[in-house]
Design an enzyme around this catalytic site. Structure first.
Site, mmCIF file in Angstrom:
data_model
loop_
_atom_site.group_PDB
_atom_site.id
_atom_site.type_symbol
_atom_site.label_atom_id
_atom_site.label_comp_id
_atom_site.label_asym_id
_atom_site.label_seq_id
_atom_site.Cartn_x
_atom_site.Cartn_y
_atom_site.Cartn_z
ATOM 1 N N HIS A 44 -18.553 -7.602 -57.712
ATOM 2 C CA HIS A 44 -19.977 -7.851 -57.724
ATOM 3 C C HIS A 44 -20.577 -7.264 -56.447
ATOM 4 O O HIS A 44 -19.863 -6.912 -55.529
ATOM 5 C CB HIS A 44 -20.316 -9.343 -57.899
ATOM 6 C CG HIS A 44 -20.062 -10.181 -56.704
ATOM 7 N ND1 HIS A 44 -18.831 -10.699 -56.392
ATOM 8 C CD2 HIS A 44 -20.905 -10.602 -55.721
ATOM 9 C CE1 HIS A 44 -18.920 -11.404 -55.278
ATOM 10 N NE2 HIS A 44 -20.163 -11.359 -54.850
ATOM 11 N N TYR B 195 -17.216 -18.245 -47.040
ATOM 12 C CA TYR B 195 -18.107 -17.110 -46.854
ATOM 13 C C TYR B 195 -19.510 -17.548 -46.487
ATOM 14 O O TYR B 195 -19.986 -18.600 -46.888
ATOM 15 C CB TYR B 195 -18.103 -16.181 -48.066
ATOM 16 C CG TYR B 195 -18.462 -16.818 -49.384
ATOM 17 C CD1 TYR B 195 -19.736 -16.689 -49.919
ATOM 18 C CD2 TYR B 195 -17.513 -17.528 -50.120
ATOM 19 C CE1 TYR B 195 -20.057 -17.253 -51.136
ATOM 20 C CE2 TYR B 195 -17.827 -18.090 -51.333
ATOM 21 C CZ TYR B 195 -19.105 -17.950 -51.840
ATOM 22 O OH TYR B 195 -19.434 -18.520 -53.050
#
Length: 156
Positions: free
Chosen positions: A56, A124
């Site tokens: 992605h 993240y």
């Protein structure tokens, strides 16, 4: 077909561990390092052995990836028109034995594969919070022929 190399704007920050007889401490990301243009969200995910989560890319957000548990093969593909590294694939290895933070610029497709027999944890940070009404998640199949990456482990 893509070529392999280093993608413009991708940063890999090696981490410094401070061990003692109780374990270790390491700073992961500091605001004064300038790795992200701004802070949007902190997230974590757990992924099982052998899983590939790819690909992605984002039109508005930068990502910082850190793998505190397990081992990952990280694959980045520069799909940005006009980038000096457009069409380049970059492969990195990260995890508990290779403690690094990876900065992924806007427009660079990214994914990872869990290596080894144990689950992987990814932590993240992003520059944008997730918006379910307007998600900045643009999907590409893990086996997209334009990227042409072979995820199989190669034994020589």
């Amino acid at each position: 077909m893509s070529t392999f190399g280093t993608i413009a704007g991708v940063q890999v920050k090696p981490l410094v561990r401070h061990p003692d007889d109780r374990g270790f401490f390491e700073e992961v990301v500091r605001a004064d390092e300038g790795l992200l243009s701004r802070f949007g969200q902190l997230s974590a995910a757990w992924t099982y052995p052998g899983v590939i989560k790819a690909f992605h890319w984002h039109a508005r957000q930068e990502d910082l990836w850190f793998f505190p548990v397990g081992h990952a093969q990280v694959v980045l593909y520069d799909r940005r028109p006009g980038s000096p590294t457009q069409g380049v694939t970059q492969v990195l290895y990260a995890g508990e034995d290779v403690p690094v933070v990876i900065r992924i610029p806007i427009g660079v497709a990214h994914g990872y594969r869990v290596l080894g027999p144990t689950p992987l944890c990814i932590v993240y940070l992003t520059t944008e919070p997730y918006n379910p009404q307007d998600p900045d998640e643009h999907r590409i199949p893990w086996d997209d022929p334009a990227i042409g990456f072979d995820w199989r482990t190669q034994f020589r």
